[in-house]
Design an enzyme around this catalytic site. Sequence first.
Site, PDB file in Angstrom:
ATOM      1  N   ASP A   1       4.449 -33.221 -24.142  1.00  0.00           N
ATOM      2  CA  ASP A   1       5.483 -33.557 -23.002  1.00  0.00           C
ATOM      3  C   ASP A   1       4.841 -34.884 -22.221  1.00  0.00           C
ATOM      4  O   ASP A   1       4.525 -34.658 -21.282  1.00  0.00           O
ATOM      5  CB  ASP A   1       5.323 -32.456 -22.041  1.00  0.00           C
ATOM      6  CG  ASP A   1       6.838 -32.490 -21.370  1.00  0.00           C
ATOM      7  OD1 ASP A   1       7.616 -33.421 -21.740  1.00  0.00           O
ATOM      8  OD2 ASP A   1       6.976 -31.597 -20.425  1.00  0.00           O
TER       9      ASP A   1
ATOM     10  N   ASP B   1       2.001 -35.377 -15.982  1.00  0.00           N
ATOM     11  CA  ASP B   1       2.314 -34.213 -15.829  1.00  0.00           C
ATOM     12  C   ASP B   1       1.529 -33.209 -16.533  1.00  0.00           C
ATOM     13  O   ASP B   1       1.969 -32.410 -17.363  1.00  0.00           O
ATOM     14  CB  ASP B   1       3.847 -33.904 -16.371  1.00  0.00           C
ATOM     15  CG  ASP B   1       4.532 -32.747 -16.016  1.00  0.00           C
ATOM     16  OD1 ASP B   1       4.252 -32.051 -15.268  1.00  0.00           O
ATOM     17  OD2 ASP B   1       5.672 -32.493 -16.724  1.00  0.00           O
TER      18      ASP B   1
HETATM   19  N1  LIG Z   1       5.151 -30.211 -31.185  1.00  0.00           N
HETATM   20  C1  LIG Z   1       5.589 -29.078 -30.919  1.00  0.00           C
HETATM   21  N2  LIG Z   1       5.333 -28.009 -31.670  1.00  0.00           N
HETATM   22  C2  LIG Z   1       5.769 -26.751 -31.232  1.00  0.00           C
HETATM   23  N3  LIG Z   1       6.516 -26.477 -30.111  1.00  0.00           N
HETATM   24  C3  LIG Z   1       6.482 -27.534 -29.156  1.00  0.00           C
HETATM   25  C4  LIG Z   1       6.216 -28.600 -29.657  1.00  0.00           C
HETATM   26  N4  LIG Z   1       6.305 -29.740 -28.634  1.00  0.00           N
HETATM   27  C5  LIG Z   1       6.880 -28.808 -27.558  1.00  0.00           C
HETATM   28  N5  LIG Z   1       7.114 -27.569 -27.979  1.00  0.00           N
HETATM   29  C6  LIG Z   1       7.350 -26.554 -27.268  1.00  0.00           C
HETATM   30  O1  LIG Z   1       8.558 -26.866 -26.386  1.00  0.00           O
HETATM   31  C7  LIG Z   1       8.359 -26.573 -24.990  1.00  0.00           C
HETATM   32  C8  LIG Z   1       8.894 -27.750 -24.365  1.00  0.00           C
HETATM   33  O2  LIG Z   1       8.364 -28.953 -24.774  1.00  0.00           O
HETATM   34  P1  LIG Z   1       7.884 -30.016 -23.600  1.00  0.00           P
HETATM   35  O3  LIG Z   1       7.671 -31.342 -24.497  1.00  0.00           O
HETATM   36  O4  LIG Z   1       6.828 -29.524 -22.800  1.00  0.00           O
HETATM   37  O5  LIG Z   1       9.595 -30.374 -23.010  1.00  0.00           O
HETATM   38  P2  LIG Z   1      10.002 -30.008 -21.366  1.00  0.00           P
HETATM   39  O6  LIG Z   1      10.185 -31.426 -20.908  1.00  0.00           O
HETATM   40  O7  LIG Z   1      11.228 -29.458 -21.710  1.00  0.00           O
HETATM   41  O8  LIG Z   1       9.060 -29.560 -20.911  1.00  0.00           O
HETATM   42  C9  LIG Z   1       6.868 -26.525 -24.998  1.00  0.00           C
HETATM   43  O9  LIG Z   1       6.292 -25.650 -23.905  1.00  0.00           O
HETATM   44  C10 LIG Z   1       6.449 -25.830 -26.384  1.00  0.00           C
HETATM   45  O10 LIG Z   1       6.554 -24.442 -26.260  1.00  0.00           O
HETATM   46 MG   LIG Z   2       6.941 -29.605 -20.552  1.00  0.00          MG
END
Ligand SMILES: Nc1ncnc2c1ncn2[C@@H]1O[C@H](COP(=O)(O)OP(=O)(O)O)[C@@H](O)[C@H]1O
Ligand SMILES: [Mg+2]
Length: 266
Positions: A201, A184
């Site tokens: 992610d 992804d």
């Molecule tokens: N380690 C992190 N530190 C800060 N923000 C984060 C972190 N991980 C995720 N985020 C924020 O959360 C959002 C969603 O996280 P993500 O892992 O992509 O989950 P999803 O499965 O909902 O897409 C990211 O786009 C980012 O803005």
């Molecule tokens: Mg994401």
Amino acid sequence: MGRRKRLKDKDLFETVEEVWDRQTLLAAYEVMRRLRIDRFAGVVSAGKEARVYRAIGRRGEEYAVKIYLTVTAEFRKSIQKYLLGDPRFRNVDTSNTKKLFFAWARKEFRNLKRMYEAGVSVPRPYLVYQNIIVMEFIGRDGLRAPTLREAAPELDEGELERLAWEALEQYRRIYCCARLVHADYSEFNLMYLDGRLYVIDVAQAVSLEHPNAEDFLRHDVSNIYRFFAKEYGVELPPPEELVGWVKRCETRCPERREERAEASAG
Ligand SMILES: Nc1ncnc2c1ncn2[C@@H]1O[C@H](COP(=O)(O)OP(=O)(O)O)[C@@H](O)[C@H]1O
Ligand SMILES: [Mg+2]
């Protein structure tokens, strides 16, 4: 990161109504106890399946806490596509929703850890417990860093070209050093802070033995090509060549420590 972004995050924090079930609440307490987290300080993101929170430790350390809360139809499909094809998770009972969440969170954590140990730029993984993952918070002054998608409009041509190759280099490390494909990989799952990209992610990442690994690899590389070359006009070789570039693995990996990482991830 402009003023508009800041306001948006604040709105989100104030309007998102939290609905944690009893077990998630207890799990969150356990995580707080283990890491000496003092408080949750706002919602960073409310996605379809998972929420991401910022949490603060006793000495002011920041954490990103990702909690899987909702089973969507898409999530069920992902389980089929990315979990069961992975030998590490073949025996998960798919009729039990809670167990699915736990397996999915564990998979994300193990992938994160494996990438971290392989020298990929990912948030440092701290802990997985039930449906909760804790990792390094990528941001500054209490605000998360922008994603590549959000940051790109304000960057100049030279920086975009550098980042295109940086995104490909991180991918090459995922493939060659962690021996995974992300599955992804896109401008939505790369964060940008101080000129550096962070890969996030990673729940759906699979090992190279997965029957669809090659398709995922091509798709990931095409995403990077589409974003930088098509949307921003960065000059890049065509995707087929980039796939070849990744697979030649002309990169230095840190000493292999996967076995140890796997053993301690539990
Ligand atoms: N380690 C992190 N530190 C800060 N923000 C984060 C972190 N991980 C995720 N985020 C924020 O959360 C959002 C969603 O996280 P993500 O892992 O992509 O989950 P999803 O499965 O909902 O897409 C990211 O786009 C980012 O803005
Ligand atoms: Mg994401």
